[in-house]
Design a protein around this motif. Sequence first.
Motif, PDB file in Angstrom:
ATOM      1  N   THR A 223       0.837  -1.191   0.000  1.00  0.00           N
ATOM      2  CA  THR A 223       0.000   0.000   0.000  1.00  0.00           C
ATOM      3  C   THR A 223       0.876   1.248   0.000  1.00  0.00           C
ATOM      4  O   THR A 223       1.901   1.292   0.684  1.00  0.00           O
ATOM      5  N   VAL A 224       0.470   2.243  -0.768  1.00  0.00           N
ATOM      6  CA  VAL A 224       1.136   3.551  -0.766  1.00  0.00           C
ATOM      7  C   VAL A 224       0.081   4.610  -0.472  1.00  0.00           C
ATOM      8  O   VAL A 224      -0.986   4.624  -1.096  1.00  0.00           O
ATOM      9  N   ILE A 225       0.393   5.496   0.481  1.00  0.00           N
ATOM     10  CA  ILE A 225      -0.522   6.575   0.866  1.00  0.00           C
ATOM     11  C   ILE A 225       0.128   7.904   0.509  1.00  0.00           C
ATOM     12  O   ILE A 225       1.251   8.191   0.946  1.00  0.00           O
ATOM     13  N   ALA A 226      -0.576   8.709  -0.275  1.00  0.00           N
ATOM     14  CA  ALA A 226      -0.060  10.007  -0.697  1.00  0.00           C
ATOM     15  C   ALA A 226      -1.014  11.120  -0.274  1.00  0.00           C
ATOM     16  O   ALA A 226      -2.197  11.055  -0.595  1.00  0.00           O
ATOM     17  N   PRO A 227      -0.478  12.125   0.449  1.00  0.00           N
ATOM     18  CA  PRO A 227       0.857  12.201   1.030  1.00  0.00           C
ATOM     19  C   PRO A 227       0.946  11.338   2.284  1.00  0.00           C
ATOM     20  O   PRO A 227      -0.069  10.859   2.791  1.00  0.00           O
ATOM     21  N   ALA A 228       2.170  11.138   2.799  1.00  0.00           N
ATOM     22  CA  ALA A 228       2.358  10.337   4.009  1.00  0.00           C
ATOM     23  C   ALA A 228       1.613  10.986   5.168  1.00  0.00           C
ATOM     24  O   ALA A 228       1.873  12.136   5.505  1.00  0.00           O
ATOM     25  N   PRO A 229       0.656  10.290   5.773  1.00  0.00           N
ATOM     26  CA  PRO A 229      -0.149  10.906   6.831  1.00  0.00           C
ATOM     27  C   PRO A 229       0.673  11.230   8.079  1.00  0.00           C
ATOM     28  O   PRO A 229       1.525  10.437   8.498  1.00  0.00           O
ATOM     29  N   GLY A 230       0.418  12.406   8.628  1.00  0.00           N
ATOM     30  CA  GLY A 230       1.056  12.800   9.875  1.00  0.00           C
ATOM     31  C   GLY A 230       2.529  13.123   9.773  1.00  0.00           C
ATOM     32  O   GLY A 230       3.195  13.279  10.799  1.00  0.00           O
ATOM     33  N   LEU A 231       3.061  13.234   8.571  1.00  0.00           N
ATOM     34  CA  LEU A 231       4.484  13.523   8.407  1.00  0.00           C
ATOM     35  C   LEU A 231       4.754  14.993   8.709  1.00  0.00           C
ATOM     36  O   LEU A 231       4.107  15.884   8.152  1.00  0.00           O
ATOM     37  N   ASP A 232       5.697  15.245   9.586  1.00  0.00           N
ATOM     38  CA  ASP A 232       6.080  16.610   9.930  1.00  0.00           C
ATOM     39  C   ASP A 232       6.471  17.380   8.663  1.00  0.00           C
ATOM     40  O   ASP A 232       7.208  16.858   7.805  1.00  0.00           O
ATOM     41  N   GLU A 233       5.967  18.602   8.524  1.00  0.00           N
ATOM     42  CA  GLU A 233       6.221  19.380   7.308  1.00  0.00           C
ATOM     43  C   GLU A 233       7.702  19.598   7.077  1.00  0.00           C
ATOM     44  O   GLU A 233       8.185  19.551   5.939  1.00  0.00           O
ATOM     45  N   GLY A 234       8.444  19.858   8.160  1.00  0.00           N
ATOM     46  CA  GLY A 234       9.878  20.058   8.015  1.00  0.00           C
ATOM     47  C   GLY A 234      10.586  18.811   7.536  1.00  0.00           C
ATOM     48  O   GLY A 234      11.495  18.881   6.687  1.00  0.00           O
ATOM     49  N   LEU A 235      10.172  17.642   8.051  1.00  0.00           N
ATOM     50  CA  LEU A 235      10.775  16.385   7.627  1.00  0.00           C
ATOM     51  C   LEU A 235      10.412  16.072   6.176  1.00  0.00           C
ATOM     52  O   LEU A 235      11.252  15.577   5.413  1.00  0.00           O
ATOM     53  N   ALA A 236       9.176  16.371   5.795  1.00  0.00           N
ATOM     54  CA  ALA A 236       8.757  16.162   4.411  1.00  0.00           C
ATOM     55  C   ALA A 236       9.585  17.024   3.466  1.00  0.00           C
ATOM     56  O   ALA A 236      10.034  16.562   2.404  1.00  0.00           O
ATOM     57  N   LEU A 237       9.808  18.272   3.850  1.00  0.00           N
ATOM     58  CA  LEU A 237      10.607  19.174   3.018  1.00  0.00           C
ATOM     59  C   LEU A 237      12.043  18.670   2.911  1.00  0.00           C
ATOM     60  O   LEU A 237      12.634  18.675   1.818  1.00  0.00           O
ATOM     61  N   ARG A 311      -4.093  15.881  -7.068  1.00  0.00           N
ATOM     62  CA  ARG A 311      -5.429  16.326  -7.466  1.00  0.00           C
ATOM     63  C   ARG A 311      -6.429  16.238  -6.317  1.00  0.00           C
ATOM     64  O   ARG A 311      -7.442  16.924  -6.332  1.00  0.00           O
ATOM     65  N   ALA A 312      -6.134  15.364  -5.340  1.00  0.00           N
ATOM     66  CA  ALA A 312      -7.063  15.142  -4.232  1.00  0.00           C
ATOM     67  C   ALA A 312      -6.300  15.217  -2.923  1.00  0.00           C
ATOM     68  O   ALA A 312      -5.073  15.136  -2.888  1.00  0.00           O
ATOM     69  N   ARG A 313      -7.057  15.364  -1.821  1.00  0.00           N
ATOM     70  CA  ARG A 313      -6.414  15.426  -0.506  1.00  0.00           C
ATOM     71  C   ARG A 313      -5.645  14.151  -0.229  1.00  0.00           C
ATOM     72  O   ARG A 313      -4.536  14.192   0.285  1.00  0.00           O
ATOM     73  N   TRP A 314      -6.226  12.995  -0.535  1.00  0.00           N
ATOM     74  CA  TRP A 314      -5.577  11.715  -0.309  1.00  0.00           C
ATOM     75  C   TRP A 314      -5.712  10.831  -1.541  1.00  0.00           C
ATOM     76  O   TRP A 314      -6.768  10.810  -2.185  1.00  0.00           O
ATOM     77  N   THR A 315      -4.641  10.121  -1.866  1.00  0.00           N
ATOM     78  CA  THR A 315      -4.703   9.062  -2.869  1.00  0.00           C
ATOM     79  C   THR A 315      -4.029   7.828  -2.286  1.00  0.00           C
ATOM     80  O   THR A 315      -2.971   7.939  -1.654  1.00  0.00           O
ATOM     81  N   VAL A 316      -4.653   6.674  -2.474  1.00  0.00           N
ATOM     82  CA  VAL A 316      -4.093   5.411  -1.986  1.00  0.00           C
ATOM     83  C   VAL A 316      -3.944   4.454  -3.159  1.00  0.00           C
ATOM     84  O   VAL A 316      -4.866   4.285  -3.966  1.00  0.00           O
ATOM     85  N   MET A 317      -2.773   3.844  -3.242  1.00  0.00           N
ATOM     86  CA  MET A 317      -2.512   2.790  -4.210  1.00  0.00           C
ATOM     87  C   MET A 317      -2.353   1.469  -3.467  1.00  0.00           C
ATOM     88  O   MET A 317      -1.622   1.393  -2.475  1.00  0.00           O
ATOM     89  N   CYS A 318      -3.039   0.433  -3.918  1.00  0.00           N
ATOM     90  CA  CYS A 318      -2.838  -0.913  -3.395  1.00  0.00           C
ATOM     91  C   CYS A 318      -2.466  -1.837  -4.543  1.00  0.00           C
ATOM     92  O   CYS A 318      -3.139  -1.842  -5.587  1.00  0.00           O
ATOM     93  N   ASN A 319      -1.399  -2.593  -4.361  1.00  0.00           N
ATOM     94  CA  ASN A 319      -1.036  -3.584  -5.368  1.00  0.00           C
ATOM     95  C   ASN A 319      -2.028  -4.737  -5.367  1.00  0.00           C
ATOM     96  O   ASN A 319      -2.528  -5.139  -4.316  1.00  0.00           O
ATOM     97  N   VAL A 320      -2.311  -5.248  -6.555  1.00  0.00           N
ATOM     98  CA  VAL A 320      -3.130  -6.452  -6.713  1.00  0.00           C
ATOM     99  C   VAL A 320      -2.186  -7.606  -6.971  1.00  0.00           C
ATOM    100  O   VAL A 320      -1.496  -7.647  -7.999  1.00  0.00           O
ATOM    101  N   LEU A 321      -2.125  -8.513  -6.024  1.00  0.00           N
ATOM    102  CA  LEU A 321      -1.258  -9.680  -6.149  1.00  0.00           C
ATOM    103  C   LEU A 321      -2.061 -10.900  -6.564  1.00  0.00           C
ATOM    104  O   LEU A 321      -3.238 -11.034  -6.217  1.00  0.00           O
ATOM    105  N   TYR A 363      -9.127   7.759  -4.292  1.00  0.00           N
ATOM    106  CA  TYR A 363      -8.801   9.112  -3.844  1.00  0.00           C
ATOM    107  C   TYR A 363     -10.029   9.742  -3.201  1.00  0.00           C
ATOM    108  O   TYR A 363     -11.167   9.297  -3.409  1.00  0.00           O
ATOM    109  N   GLY A 364      -9.795  10.776  -2.401  1.00  0.00           N
ATOM    110  CA  GLY A 364     -10.895  11.457  -1.734  1.00  0.00           C
ATOM    111  C   GLY A 364     -10.404  12.294  -0.574  1.00  0.00           C
ATOM    112  O   GLY A 364      -9.191  12.491  -0.382  1.00  0.00           O
TER     113      GLY A 364
END
Length: 387
Positions: A223-237, A311-321, A363-364
């Motif tokens: 799973t990939v979550i964009a952007p990383a939830p709860g990530l400190d802005e300074g650390l993200a930068l 384009r959206a507040r959150w986008t999640v990608m899940c691999n299909v295995l 996304y949503g």
Amino acid sequence: MTFPVVGMVGGGQLARMTHEAGIPLGIKFKLLSDTPQDSAAQVVSDVVIGDYRDLDTLRDFARGCDVITFDHEHVPTEHLRALEADGIPVRPGPDALVHAQDKGVMRARLTQIGAPCPRHRMVKDPADVAAFAAEGAADGDSTSDGFPVILKTVRGGYDGKGVWFVRSLEDAAEPFKAGVPVLAEEKVDFVRELAANVVRSPHGQAVAYPVVESRQVDGVCDTVIAPAPGLDEGLALRAEQLALGIAKELGVVGHLAVELFETRDGRILVNELAMRPHNSGHWTQDGAVTSQFANHVRAVLDLPLGDPRPRARWTVMCNVLGGDYPDMYSAYLHCMARDPKLKIHMYGKDVKPGRKVGHVNTYGDDLDDVLERARHAAGYLRGTITE
């Protein structure tokens, strides 16, 4: 006007999706694929079947191409230098790509430019692994004997292959049996894995996508979550600046994924590099103004890069295995009816247990809802969810 021809070495799903991104631009693709059944070979019209490890095959393939790029990092470095000597643009070039091909070279260069990395060094045998572990114990960053440590073959590993979690001296023998160089790294105490995806063009323009959280299951991205939830802005930068700096210092052209550890004490450490479109960037197909694939095409052709913003507040990608349920198409009715906003991307692969055969994007505005929708769709397509 004659539109350029992009030569893509490798016929996997990354090549398939990069080709898709070039279609609206009228970009022509020529593919060097192992077999006609490979994911990209099913959809690209100009396909050459051949071995990328053979220089003559590469040279023949490169004729008529305006630029060469890749969907994997395994082409021998010396072959890429030969293509450049023939006057063929190779992007990323061998001087950059070697850092994604060889983990020992990568660690040495990243250390040289001051990029934060786990403690590491090359090891020659199990006794040397024990010495490396003991050095960690002496520094106070591990247990009394220094174990566990991570061992990696310097070339060829992916999706958890070529990586060993070593708990004792007795466990350390296996990685040396192949007779290839081995890199030892400390076992990092991390909170989660992150990825910073950037794209850089030959004239130095670069863009950065939001830093994402990447969740692994059995060494494979789940799973990939964009952007990383709860990530400190300074650390993200800092993560974005780190990735952009690595791309510049290494001379990367095209897409660069910098896989990172977020440590418990608030640092980021570089785990791996990939110089091609990457699983952690698949969310951009539906979640960003310009996808990683479209920007990779733009970069290797030295076109202006596109907007990487979401384009959206959150986008999640899940691999299909792949699982024990081979007829994924019959699951479309349920998935599409349940979630009309769901985006399904399949790779044209035969279904085999544990094999990446596709991914879904949702996304949503509500992260819990977006996560649930992506996981449900990926699980239903695999057959682990039946309602």
